[in-house]
Design an enzyme around this catalytic site. Sequence first.
Site, PDB file in Angstrom:
ATOM      1  N   GLU A 258      37.462  -4.880  51.953  1.00 52.22           N
ATOM      2  CA  GLU A 258      36.366  -3.943  51.763  1.00 52.22           C
ATOM      3  C   GLU A 258      35.948  -3.275  53.085  1.00 52.22           C
ATOM      4  OE1 GLU A 258      34.853  -2.773  48.940  1.00 52.22           O
ATOM      5  OE2 GLU A 258      33.812  -1.522  50.391  1.00 52.22           O
ATOM      6  N   THR A 300      36.586   2.361  46.441  1.00 50.64           N
ATOM      7  CA  THR A 300      37.543   1.267  46.211  1.00 50.64           C
ATOM      8  C   THR A 300      38.469   1.588  45.048  1.00 50.64           C
ATOM      9  OG1 THR A 300      35.780  -0.245  46.817  1.00 50.64           O
ATOM     10  CG2 THR A 300      37.771  -1.232  45.943  1.00 50.64           C
ATOM     11  N   HIS A 415      30.488  -5.060  52.605  1.00 52.99           N
ATOM     12  CA  HIS A 415      30.107  -3.822  51.915  1.00 52.99           C
ATOM     13  C   HIS A 415      28.739  -3.390  52.417  1.00 52.99           C
ATOM     14  CE1 HIS A 415      29.208  -0.986  48.723  1.00 52.99           C
ATOM     15  NE2 HIS A 415      30.450  -1.102  48.289  1.00 52.99           N
TER      16      HIS A 415
HETATM   17  C1  GP9 Z   1      32.743  -3.076  43.789  1.00 49.97           C
HETATM   18  C2  GP9 Z   1      33.567  -2.929  45.008  1.00 49.97           C
HETATM   19  C3  GP9 Z   1      32.926  -2.012  45.972  1.00 49.97           C
HETATM   20  O1  GP9 Z   1      33.383  -3.713  42.751  1.00 49.97           O
HETATM   21  O2  GP9 Z   1      34.844  -2.565  44.693  1.00 49.97           O
HETATM   22  O3  GP9 Z   1      33.073  -0.720  45.582  1.00 49.97           O
HETATM   23  P1  GP9 Z   1      32.889   0.488  46.587  1.00 49.97           P
HETATM   24  O4  GP9 Z   1      31.431   0.815  46.629  1.00 49.97           O
HETATM   25  O5  GP9 Z   1      33.404   0.082  47.919  1.00 49.97           O
HETATM   26  O6  GP9 Z   1      33.710   1.553  45.997  1.00 49.97           O
HETATM   27 MN    MN Z   2      35.197  -0.538  48.806  1.00 51.88          MN
END
Ligand code: GP9
Ligand code: MN
Length: 636
Positions: A258, A300, A415
């Site tokens: 992430e 993501t 995140h």
């Molecule tokens: C949520 C994770 C984060 O399931 O994939 O998403 P993002 O905000 O980075 O797209």
């Molecule tokens: Mn992400």
Amino acid sequence: MFTGNKYINKKTGLKLLVYAFVIGLFWLKMYYIQTNIFTLGVENANEANILAFNPLSSIFLLFGVGILLGRRRGMFGAYILGSILLYVNVLFYREYNDFITIPMLNQVANLADLGGSITTIMSPADLWLFVDVIVAGFLLFYLKPSRFQAFTPKRPEGIVLAIVAIPLFIVNLQWAETERTDLLERTFDRNMLVKYIGVLNYHVYDIVLQGKTEMKKTLADSNELVPVINYLNENQTEDSDKLEGAAEGKNVIAVSLESTQTFVVDNTLHGEELTPYFNDLKEEGIYFDNFYHQVKQGRTSDSEFLLANSLYPLNRGAVFFTHSGNEYKAMPSVLGENGYFTNSMHANDKTFWNRNVMYDSLGYDEFFSKEDYEVTTEKSHGWGYLDEYFFEDSLNKMQELDQPFYSKMITLTNHYPFTLPEELKLIEEGETSSGTLNRYFQTIRYQDEALKKFVEDFKNSELYDNTILAIYGDHFGISENHQEAMGEYLGKEINEYEQFQLQRVPFLIYGKDIEPEENHTVGGQVDLRPTLMNLLGIEDENPVQFGHDLLDEDRRQLMITRDGNFANEEYVGIQGTCYDRETGEEVEDGAACEDGFTAAQEELEMSDSIVYGDLLRYLDETELVTEDEQSQSNEE
Ligand code: GP9
Ligand code: MN
């Protein structure tokens, strides 16, 4: 005269009262369902108020249309239909923790599941959700105060109601935008949409989205695929076959890190490495340092789309939402056909980014989502399940899977807003002018520690001998809003060129028999699929891919961003300006970048035509046509 007026006023007053009662009744029910039956994650008073307000516009529209179509009966019919729709949502939500979408209705399996369990999810107490229908019926049909006629709505009143729904919805949307900008463009989580615009408006929105999608699809025809295939053939380089089949028959674990950018690799803060483990690990595998993310609003999910399809995501919205009903010939399905058990592991709600729907279209056999992990509050923080536990549980799961398998894991802790419990902070925060960046260092450091535990456990497991890891960053974590702070940290001014270069994310291929190498080829996430498929030695029967094997030494080195910018070996082209890769200086002769910009535009348009036109559904057909044409022209 006077008494007549009084009579009319009184009559109008009573009529308004009935309107208010019936509207209020439905509003109350919808409010109850949205707050007490759905769990929409209301985070503050503003959101709670939005949630209370958002039924109103849809109720005006519902009753307005009802009256227009059938006056009093129409209004009551609308009340009943609205109630049934709400109840179907309640049942669906109980079963799936999600809201129905039109593409979902096409998923026979889902509905079959629901059909089987429908009686178990219904409860006698649900009858309370229909008591108001009786009350509404009474108000509409039997309330006849002495001397006054029963309630008789007129068609023009229906028009007024429907029109008033518009400003009400605009207010709703503006209000919701205070919490989440570009709400409708970013088509985020359905829970989120329902929280902000209400469940009935959500359905209207879903219908509009579907209509748009269908139209693009309807207007498309199989001929449109031909120029794309021709273009791709022209741009194909002779494959050097480097490392082809080097990982044949092995399991693949793709790890999406992430918000992890390349600038943290081999970098320090307060004299300490930010990613000490990854820095060492990359020396033991094939590490790509000129690898870029290519995501847009779908973040993501866009990176997952790139990985699975080697197609570009969309410029607006998340393709995971907008085109989940398309036909794809994605990597999971091709791997599946080659004997792999394909799965995605991500300890978040399965509905997030519409994954539960899209994963079926991509051909995943299984999705291990939040409900498949031992998520407790002690083991969670911020966005949810902490990476260390996610990794641990996932490795345990993998050891039980049928082999060969393809597992795609997505971490979560690093995140935005990048917070951590005190005891998990392994490094002091940064000292730049951006709190976001300062905290990011800490969550990056945490993620690295979690990765360490995972990879070390993996090395000690039986999987090590026959599994390769593909670890990559999904997208940036620090947006351009923090350029100044980034400049403070990196000790240089972050101009347009530097900002572009900050979009690099790490990519590492690691495994027992993988020869370590530092690879500088210019590439991006669109290249992941051809690279992995080549390593596995699997003939990929889908020719519609925009990526090029990163390990092919003769590959076309071109990385195209979703904004139509690009990077190649020599140049970086940003919004019409050309930069020299080596010096970062603007190139006087802009013509040097012309080809790059043209290719970028052409390629994005082609990729979009595939997605918007759902053209992969013609894949088999088109191959036949072109082959036929070929043999015909051979005969001539
Ligand atoms: C949520 C994770 C984060 O399931 O994939 O998403 P993002 O905000 O980075 O797209
Ligand atoms: Mn992400």
